[in-house]
Design a protein around this motif. Structure first.
Motif, PDB file in Angstrom:
ATOM      1  N   VAL A  38       0.911  -1.174   0.036  1.00  0.00           N
ATOM      2  CA  VAL A  38       0.093   0.056  -0.134  1.00  0.00           C
ATOM      3  C   VAL A  38       0.823   1.072  -0.007  1.00  0.00           C
ATOM      4  N   MET A  39       1.798   1.088   0.837  1.00  0.00           N
ATOM      5  CA  MET A  39       2.815   2.512   1.046  1.00  0.00           C
ATOM      6  C   MET A  39       3.444   2.585  -0.449  1.00  0.00           C
ATOM      7  N   ALA A  40       3.755   1.551  -1.245  1.00  0.00           N
ATOM      8  CA  ALA A  40       4.448   1.731  -2.558  1.00  0.00           C
ATOM      9  C   ALA A  40       3.473   2.204  -3.549  1.00  0.00           C
ATOM     10  N   GLY A  41       2.244   1.899  -3.244  1.00  0.00           N
ATOM     11  CA  GLY A  41       1.169   2.307  -4.414  1.00  0.00           C
ATOM     12  C   GLY A  41       0.938   0.877  -5.368  1.00  0.00           C
ATOM     13  N   ALA A  42       1.614   0.011  -4.895  1.00  0.00           N
ATOM     14  CA  ALA A  42       1.087  -1.326  -5.736  1.00  0.00           C
ATOM     15  C   ALA A  42       0.042  -2.134  -5.520  1.00  0.00           C
ATOM     16  N   HIS A  43      -0.564  -1.349  -4.451  1.00  0.00           N
ATOM     17  CA  HIS A  43      -1.856  -2.055  -3.977  1.00  0.00           C
ATOM     18  C   HIS A  43      -2.825  -0.784  -3.471  1.00  0.00           C
ATOM     19  N   TRP A  44      -4.128  -0.985  -3.597  1.00  0.00           N
ATOM     20  CA  TRP A  44      -5.043   0.215  -3.127  1.00  0.00           C
ATOM     21  C   TRP A  44      -5.178  -0.449  -1.617  1.00  0.00           C
ATOM     22  N   TRP A  45      -5.728   0.463  -0.653  1.00  0.00           N
ATOM     23  CA  TRP A  45      -5.945   0.014   0.696  1.00  0.00           C
ATOM     24  C   TRP A  45      -7.158  -0.987   0.433  1.00  0.00           C
ATOM     25  N   SER A  46      -8.044  -0.860  -0.263  1.00  0.00           N
ATOM     26  CA  SER A  46      -9.070  -1.600  -0.380  1.00  0.00           C
ATOM     27  C   SER A  46      -9.058  -3.139  -1.056  1.00  0.00           C
ATOM     28  N   ASP A  47      -7.881  -3.067  -2.000  1.00  0.00           N
ATOM     29  CA  ASP A  47      -7.440  -4.386  -2.326  1.00  0.00           C
ATOM     30  C   ASP A  47      -7.363  -5.249  -1.271  1.00  0.00           C
ATOM     31  N   ILE A  48      -6.991  -4.913  -0.106  1.00  0.00           N
ATOM     32  CA  ILE A  48      -6.593  -5.577   1.148  1.00  0.00           C
ATOM     33  C   ILE A  48      -7.909  -5.882   2.015  1.00  0.00           C
ATOM     34  N   TYR A  49      -8.324  -4.708   2.522  1.00  0.00           N
ATOM     35  CA  TYR A  49      -9.351  -4.659   3.623  1.00  0.00           C
ATOM     36  C   TYR A  49     -10.829  -4.654   2.979  1.00  0.00           C
ATOM     37  N   VAL A  50     -10.894  -4.721   1.785  1.00  0.00           N
ATOM     38  CA  VAL A  50     -12.154  -5.094   1.002  1.00  0.00           C
ATOM     39  C   VAL A  50     -12.067  -6.311   0.342  1.00  0.00           C
TER      40      VAL A  50
END
Length: 234
Positions: free
Chosen positions: A184-196
């Motif tokens: 998430v910090m690198a921008g390789a994933h959105w926050w919601s990719d993980i927590y949704v």
């Protein structure tokens, strides 16, 4: 098979509700506002600190994934080493089933009707770790939903909470936050990719596999039919 209907219903409702609140709303509703805020917060830090660039780049190097595996292994082994021989056999079977579950649910996540590029591929004029760091790292994904790292960590958490202890489960929750954060910090994933995304797949899969009695029967069958290896007494 021992059906735990209330737990099965709760985790299914949670999974469907979370995913629907993201998938059905125009432009993903409030989730997109959260995603953008988190992405730009960390992306601005990447642009303002060389130390931050190196730290996040190291955490997104493939070799760093071994740290997460080691942490999970330490937690699992801490329960395994002091167990009885029969309990050790059960934990080995559970570990094997956990690996198969991780592969299967990851494929379920890939089958979702979503193709979502990471924020670094969505927004223009953003800082890229791969351009700023002096070594190989990761800062993008052509299809980042659901977050596979977060999903794997959530599956581990569900297993150790159920089959080890609630303390092991709390360690798993901590690992979800710590080891999914670098992407998430690198921008390789959105926050919601993980927590949704990751959360919805994990809750749905675990509800059907863990609270229908399926795992109990599978562990019993494996224990009955897999060969036993006894140590020779000296």
């Amino acid at each position: 098979m021992s059906m735990q209907f209330n737990k099965w219903l709760f985790w299914n409702v949670l999974a469907i509700s979370v995913f629907a609140s993201w998938y059905l709303l125009p432009n993903h509703g409030l989730w997109m506002d959260i995603d953008k805020s988190i992405f730009y917060y960390f992306n601005n830090k990447i642009g303002s600190s060389e130390a931050w660039v190196n730290a996040v780049a190291i955490a997104n190097n493939r070799a760093f994934d071994g740290v997460a595996l080691l942490a999970m292994g330490v937690v699992y082994y801490s329960f395994y080493r002091g167990a009885s021989e029969e309990r050790k056999r059960q934990l080995l079977i559970v570990g094997f089933i956990m690996l198969l579950t991780a592969v299967g649910l990851n494929q379920l996540g890939r089958a979702l009707p979503v193709e979502r590029p990471s924020p670094t591929l969505t927004f223009d004029n953003v800082y890229r770790l791969t351009e700023l760091a002096g070594f190989k790292t990761k800062d993008a994904s052509g299809d980042s939903f659901p977050g596979d790292h977060g999903l794997m960590l959530m599956i581990f958490t569900a297993f150790v909470w159920r089959f080890l202890s609630w303390k092991a489960g709390l360690w798993g929750c901590l690992f979800v936050v710590l080891f999914s954060a670098p992407r998430v910090m690198a921008g390789a994933h959105w926050w919601s990719d993980i927590y949704v995304g990751g959360l919805a797949v994990a809750c749905f899969g675990m509800a059907w596999l863990m609270h229908t009695g399926f795992y109990d029967v599978l562990i019993e069958k494996c224990d009955r039919y897999l060969p036993r290896f006894h140590r020779q007494k000296s």
